[in-house]
Enzyme design. Structure first.
Site, short mmCIF file in Angstrom:
data_model
loop_
_atom_site.label_atom_id
_atom_site.label_comp_id
_atom_site.label_asym_id
_atom_site.label_seq_id
_atom_site.Cartn_x
_atom_site.Cartn_y
_atom_site.Cartn_z
N ASP A 111 2.70 4.48 5.24
CA ASP A 111 1.92 4.34 6.95
C ASP A 111 1.77 2.65 6.35
OD1 ASP A 111 -0.15 3.85 5.40
OD2 ASP A 111 -1.27 4.65 6.80
N HIS A 112 2.39 2.09 5.17
CA HIS A 112 2.73 0.96 5.31
C HIS A 112 4.01 -0.11 5.00
CE1 HIS A 112 -1.84 -0.17 5.67
NE2 HIS A 112 -2.13 0.70 4.61
N ASN A 116 -6.36 -4.69 5.75
CA ASN A 116 -7.60 -3.96 6.81
C ASN A 116 -8.67 -4.67 8.05
OD1 ASN A 116 -7.31 -0.68 6.84
ND2 ASN A 116 -8.06 -0.84 4.71
N ASN A 148 1.04 -1.60 0.13
CA ASN A 148 0.35 0.08 0.18
C ASN A 148 1.23 0.83 -0.44
OD1 ASN A 148 -1.17 2.11 0.51
ND2 ASN A 148 -2.70 0.95 2.11
N ASP A 152 -3.24 -4.40 0.80
CA ASP A 152 -4.44 -4.71 2.05
C ASP A 152 -5.75 -4.54 2.44
OD1 ASP A 152 -4.70 -2.86 4.66
OD2 ASP A 152 -4.40 -1.09 3.58
N GLU A 182 -4.02 2.18 -2.91
CA GLU A 182 -3.72 2.83 -3.10
C GLU A 182 -2.88 4.26 -4.05
OE1 GLU A 182 -5.19 5.63 1.11
OE2 GLU A 182 -3.94 3.56 1.55
N ASP A 242 -0.75 -6.43 6.24
CA ASP A 242 -0.19 -6.86 4.93
C ASP A 242 -0.54 -8.06 4.41
OD1 ASP A 242 -0.70 -3.75 3.25
OD2 ASP A 242 0.55 -3.66 5.43
#
Length: 255
Positions: A246-247, A147, A7, A145, A34, A217
């Site tokens: 941030d991943h 989530n 991501n 991802d 993303e 992930d």
């Protein structure tokens, strides 16, 4: 063969990071989430210069998914068949004998919200589609991802990330287990039972430095691929770079 997921949290911002990472890690297939780019702005020429073919489905500002590969993709599918959705969250393609499905799973915002209900409907639609894909493609990899943190050991604090919290709620984890029930396994756990291994850290509160993260992930792989699997990893290094996503990238290596 290295099959990776990342991501990137805006390809417009993170393209130099992606280019560096592709040169250094050289995945054969890379699933991106993303991307946050309209298709007309996707940097396929820059990626082609690094030896990658690209298939993608994007939209301005939000969502967006892509598959990069050393070999051309075939049988490309965008979106979940039969599920009407304007959000660009799904792309699938075939590479040799491998079917790869890239998911950017809905976040859900908060338990009980409309976005949470949408997440559960979306995951149910994914399950129905993957059940048919599983019959068509013995070698199936579903990555991205998610989530969803699969278990307490995939969170930095189970007291915070509990049955009533978004990303770890009972219903979300049950939906993930339903996907695994199709004959898919969390391939990272083929190689490591260790707790405290994360792929996402909030930008706030020095979360990365303090290792306050979640493992959301994932690379789910057909159980039949297990004899061919040679390793799996979370690549923390790009999270240390300037203006990072941030991943962190994750990958599975198979023969």
């Amino acid at each position: 063969m290295r099959i990776a997921s990342w991501n990137v949290n805006s390809l417009n911002v993170r393209l130099p990071h992606l280019e560096q990472w592709l040169r250094e890690r050289a995945p054969d297939v890379a699933a991106l989430q993303e991307t946050k780019l309209e298709d007309s702005r996707f940097p396929d020429d820059a990626l082609a210069a690094l030896g990658y073919h690209s298939v993608f489905a994007g939209q301005k500002t939000y969502n967006g998914v892509a598959l990069l590969s050393r070999m051309p993709a075939t049988d490309v599918q965008i979106g979940i068949p039969g599920f009407e959705d304007e959000q660009r969250r799904v792309i699938a393609a075939t590479f040799g004998d491998l079917r790869v499905v890239n998911l950017y799973v809905v976040n859900g915002h908060s338990v009980g919200s409309e976005k949470y209900a949408y997440k559960l409907r979306w995951l149910d639609a994914v399950h129905g589609w993957l059940a048919s894909e599983r019959l068509r493609w013995p070698n199936l990899v579903v990555l991205g991802d998610f989530n969803i943190a699969p278990a307490d050991r995939d969170t930095h604090d189970p007291a915070i990330w509990n049955d009533d919290s978004i990303l770890t709620s009972t219903a979300e984890r049950a939906a993930l287990r339903r996907l695994e029930g199709l004959g898919l396994a969390d391939s990272y756990r083929w190689f490591s039972d260790e707790a405290g291994q994360f792929s996402w850290w909030d930008y706030r509160a020095a979360a990365f430095r303090r290792n306050l993260g979640l493992r959301i992930d994932l690379v789910l792989a057909s159980e039949g691929l297990r004899p061919r699997a040679t390793g799996a990893a979370i690549d923390r290094e790009p999270r240390t770079w300037e203006r990072p996503s941030d991943h962190a990238p994750v990958w599975l290596d198979i023969d």
